[in-house]
Design an enzyme around this catalytic site. Structure first.
Site, PDB file in Angstrom:
ATOM      1  N   HIS A 105      -0.662  -2.209  -7.369  1.00 25.25           N
ATOM      2  CA  HIS A 105      -1.449  -1.916  -6.173  1.00 25.25           C
ATOM      3  C   HIS A 105      -2.939  -1.993  -6.469  1.00 25.25           C
ATOM      4  CE1 HIS A 105      -2.558   1.115  -2.791  1.00 25.25           C
ATOM      5  NE2 HIS A 105      -2.669  -0.123  -2.378  1.00 25.25           N
ATOM      6  N   ASN A 110      -3.177   6.610  -1.631  1.00 25.13           N
ATOM      7  CA  ASN A 110      -2.981   6.685  -0.181  1.00 25.13           C
ATOM      8  C   ASN A 110      -2.413   8.031   0.254  1.00 25.13           C
ATOM      9  OD1 ASN A 110      -4.117   4.295   0.554  1.00 25.13           O
ATOM     10  ND2 ASN A 110      -2.232   3.128   0.340  1.00 25.13           N
ATOM     11  N   SER A 166       0.822  -1.211   0.000  1.00 26.77           N
ATOM     12  CA  SER A 166       0.000   0.000   0.000  1.00 26.77           C
ATOM     13  C   SER A 166       0.854   1.259   0.000  1.00 26.77           C
ATOM     14  CB  SER A 166      -0.872   0.044   1.257  1.00 26.77           C
ATOM     15  OG  SER A 166      -1.696  -1.067   1.329  1.00 26.77           O
ATOM     16  N   GLU A 198      -2.854   0.784  -9.332  1.00 26.68           N
ATOM     17  CA  GLU A 198      -1.710   1.681  -9.519  1.00 26.68           C
ATOM     18  C   GLU A 198      -0.509   0.810  -9.916  1.00 26.68           C
ATOM     19  OE1 GLU A 198      -2.374   5.310  -6.313  1.00 26.68           O
ATOM     20  OE2 GLU A 198      -1.544   3.452  -5.551  1.00 26.68           O
TER      21      GLU A 198
HETATM   22  N1  LIG Z   1      -6.621  -4.782   2.933  1.00 28.50           N
HETATM   23  C1  LIG Z   1      -6.600  -3.710   2.142  1.00 28.50           C
HETATM   24  O1  LIG Z   1      -7.546  -2.912   2.099  1.00 28.50           O
HETATM   25  C2  LIG Z   1      -5.430  -3.483   1.216  1.00 28.50           C
HETATM   26  C3  LIG Z   1      -5.598  -2.684   0.080  1.00 28.50           C
HETATM   27  C4  LIG Z   1      -4.522  -2.522  -0.809  1.00 28.50           C
HETATM   28  C5  LIG Z   1      -3.308  -3.099  -0.524  1.00 28.50           C
HETATM   29  N2  LIG Z   1      -3.161  -3.842   0.613  1.00 28.50           N
HETATM   30  C6  LIG Z   1      -1.855  -4.452   0.862  1.00 28.50           C
HETATM   31  O2  LIG Z   1      -1.938  -5.806   0.484  1.00 28.50           O
HETATM   32  C7  LIG Z   1      -1.053  -6.579   1.309  1.00 28.50           C
HETATM   33  C8  LIG Z   1      -1.843  -7.698   1.972  1.00 28.50           C
HETATM   34  O3  LIG Z   1      -2.858  -7.140   2.772  1.00 28.50           O
HETATM   35  P1  LIG Z   1      -4.116  -7.998   3.224  1.00 28.50           P
HETATM   36  O4  LIG Z   1      -5.121  -7.008   3.706  1.00 28.50           O
HETATM   37  O5  LIG Z   1      -4.484  -8.968   2.172  1.00 28.50           O
HETATM   38  O6  LIG Z   1      -3.493  -8.788   4.478  1.00 28.50           O
HETATM   39  P2  LIG Z   1      -4.050 -10.139   5.156  1.00 28.50           P
HETATM   40  O7  LIG Z   1      -3.554 -10.111   6.548  1.00 28.50           O
HETATM   41  O8  LIG Z   1      -5.514 -10.282   4.920  1.00 28.50           O
HETATM   42  O9  LIG Z   1      -3.305 -11.295   4.337  1.00 28.50           O
HETATM   43  C9  LIG Z   1      -1.926 -11.457   4.330  1.00 28.50           C
HETATM   44  C10 LIG Z   1      -1.641 -12.943   4.143  1.00 28.50           C
HETATM   45  O10 LIG Z   1      -0.239 -13.113   3.927  1.00 28.50           O
HETATM   46  C11 LIG Z   1       0.112 -14.338   4.525  1.00 28.50           C
HETATM   47  N3  LIG Z   1       1.553 -14.436   4.693  1.00 28.50           N
HETATM   48  C12 LIG Z   1       2.326 -13.923   5.673  1.00 28.50           C
HETATM   49  N4  LIG Z   1       3.614 -14.269   5.482  1.00 28.50           N
HETATM   50  C13 LIG Z   1       3.657 -15.013   4.344  1.00 28.50           C
HETATM   51  C14 LIG Z   1       4.691 -15.662   3.633  1.00 28.50           C
HETATM   52  N5  LIG Z   1       5.958 -15.605   4.054  1.00 28.50           N
HETATM   53  N6  LIG Z   1       4.370 -16.347   2.513  1.00 28.50           N
HETATM   54  C15 LIG Z   1       3.101 -16.420   2.092  1.00 28.50           C
HETATM   55  N7  LIG Z   1       2.064 -15.825   2.727  1.00 28.50           N
HETATM   56  C16 LIG Z   1       2.345 -15.125   3.842  1.00 28.50           C
HETATM   57  C17 LIG Z   1      -0.676 -14.355   5.835  1.00 28.50           C
HETATM   58  O11 LIG Z   1      -0.757 -15.665   6.381  1.00 28.50           O
HETATM   59  C18 LIG Z   1      -2.019 -13.803   5.364  1.00 28.50           C
HETATM   60  O12 LIG Z   1      -2.897 -14.834   4.960  1.00 28.50           O
HETATM   61  C19 LIG Z   1      -0.416  -5.590   2.283  1.00 28.50           C
HETATM   62  O13 LIG Z   1       0.808  -5.165   1.757  1.00 28.50           O
HETATM   63  C20 LIG Z   1      -1.411  -4.444   2.311  1.00 28.50           C
HETATM   64  O14 LIG Z   1      -0.836  -3.218   2.658  1.00 28.50           O
HETATM   65  C21 LIG Z   1      -4.194  -4.066   1.478  1.00 28.50           C
END
Ligand SMILES: NC(=O)c1ccc[n+]([C@@H]2O[C@H](COP(=O)([O-])OP(=O)(O)OC[C@H]3O[C@@H](n4cnc5c(N)ncnc54)[C@H](O)[C@@H]3O)[C@@H](O)[C@H]2O)c1
Length: 282
Positions: free
Chosen positions: A140, A191, A119, A152
């Site tokens: 993104h 963001n 993000s 993005e």
């Molecule tokens: N949630 C949002 O609104 C949003 C929006 C845009 C971007 N993002 C970005 O997307 C990314 C993920 O966010 P999310 O909300 O999906 O998080 P989340 O916590 O829902 O999911 C993350 C997943 O990654 C897994 N994980 C951790 N370490 C790992 C590894 N070594 N290998 C494989 N899997 C692993 C975890 O077990 C978990 O299932 C972050 O960088 C976040 O900033 C999130």
């Protein structure tokens, strides 16, 4: 190069959404996570989303099965060996992302593009943990991935034009509108604009100027935004709002405008994180 097989690392909120949309586009997908229960959780979310589409008559039941059949869930990173492009969607933690990129770099063919769904974090720094920084970029997506139209595409310091072209093409094939972020700058476009609006909304409540409900009502009706800032934080995760704010504060010259309000810190300490706990601002 057309991307036929996509790797998605992380089967959480974003990872399973990205896997679903790619499979709907006709790509084969390998979705990995650290434990099988997370992989299965991601698969269940996809099944539930597609199931609702079938109920609403938007998707044929056979097509649903075909989409699910194109997604392979796994905890074995070696299954990424024959994918054409990888999107990383693990937690927003720079050290974790760097270690994941190092591992994926060793696993994938040298021509494979590695994209991060971060993000806010530095694409350049993540890319430096690989031996192919020219083939690393930001991709993104927004939450919920199947519904949000924007992606993005972010250029790191060494990202090649070809990497941007192939990644943009993939996002557009997935039905998304793309914008190019030409410089690797914290918060990218969305963001960088969204966080000050979250911070101001929290300060308005903290200063007793208006209630949470009225701030959301004002923003929806006065600015014509579909959601108010508090509703949006509850959906996307108050923890993510906090981590991104802290990151922007540190990266953008520690300017006062990026300081996290105390009320936001209290929410984090209380464990009311929105999407993670079901309890947030509301
Ligand atoms: N949630 C949002 O609104 C949003 C929006 C845009 C971007 N993002 C970005 O997307 C990314 C993920 O966010 P999310 O909300 O999906 O998080 P989340 O916590 O829902 O999911 C993350 C997943 O990654 C897994 N994980 C951790 N370490 C790992 C590894 N070594 N290998 C494989 N899997 C692993 C975890 O077990 C978990 O299932 C972050 O960088 C976040 O900033 C999130």
């Amino acid at each position: 190069m057309e991307i036929k097989k996509l790797g998605v690392v992380g089967a959480g909120t974003m990872g399973n959404g990205i896997a679903q949309v790619a499979a709907q586009t006709g790509c084969h997908v390998v979705m990995t996570d650290i434990e099988m229960r997370f992989v299965e959780g991601g698969m269940k979310k996809i099944e539930a989303f597609l199931g609702k589409s079938v109920e609403k008559g938007k998707l044929d039941a056979k097509e649903k099965d075909a989409i699910l059949g194109r997604i392979k869930g796994t905890v074995d990173m070696a299954d990424l060996k024959d994918v054409d492009l990888v999107v990383e969607a693990v937690l927003e933690d720079l050290d974790l992302k760097k270690s994941v990129f190092k591992e994926v770099d060793e696993m994938c063919r040298p021509e494979v593009i590695l994209a991060t769904n971060t993000s806010s974090m530095s694409i350049t720094e993540i890319a430096a943990s690989t031996k192919r920084p020219d083939k690393v970029c930001g991709m993104h997506f927004f939450n919920p991935v199947p519904l949000m139209r924007l992606v993005e595409i972010i250029r790191g310091y060494a990202t090649s034009d070809e990497t941007i072209r192939v990644t943009t093409d993939l996002a557009q094939r997935m039905g998304k509108t793309t914008v190019e972020v030409k410089k690797d700058s914290p918060g990218f476009i969305v963001n960088r604009i969204m966080m000050p609006h979250f911070i101001e909304a929290i300060k308005i409540v903290e200063e007793g100027i208006a209630s949470i409900e009225d701030v959301d009502t004002a923003v929806k009706n006065g600015l014509n935004y579909p959601m108010g800032p508090f509703e949006l934080m509850d959906l996307t995760g108050i923890d993510i709002a906090y981590h991104v704010t802290e990151y922007l504060y540190n990266e953008l010259n520690k300017e006062n405008k990026w300081v996290s309000p105390n009320l936001l810190k209290s929410m984090i300490r209380s464990g009311n994180l929105g999407r993670k706990t079901g309890k947030g601002w509301y």
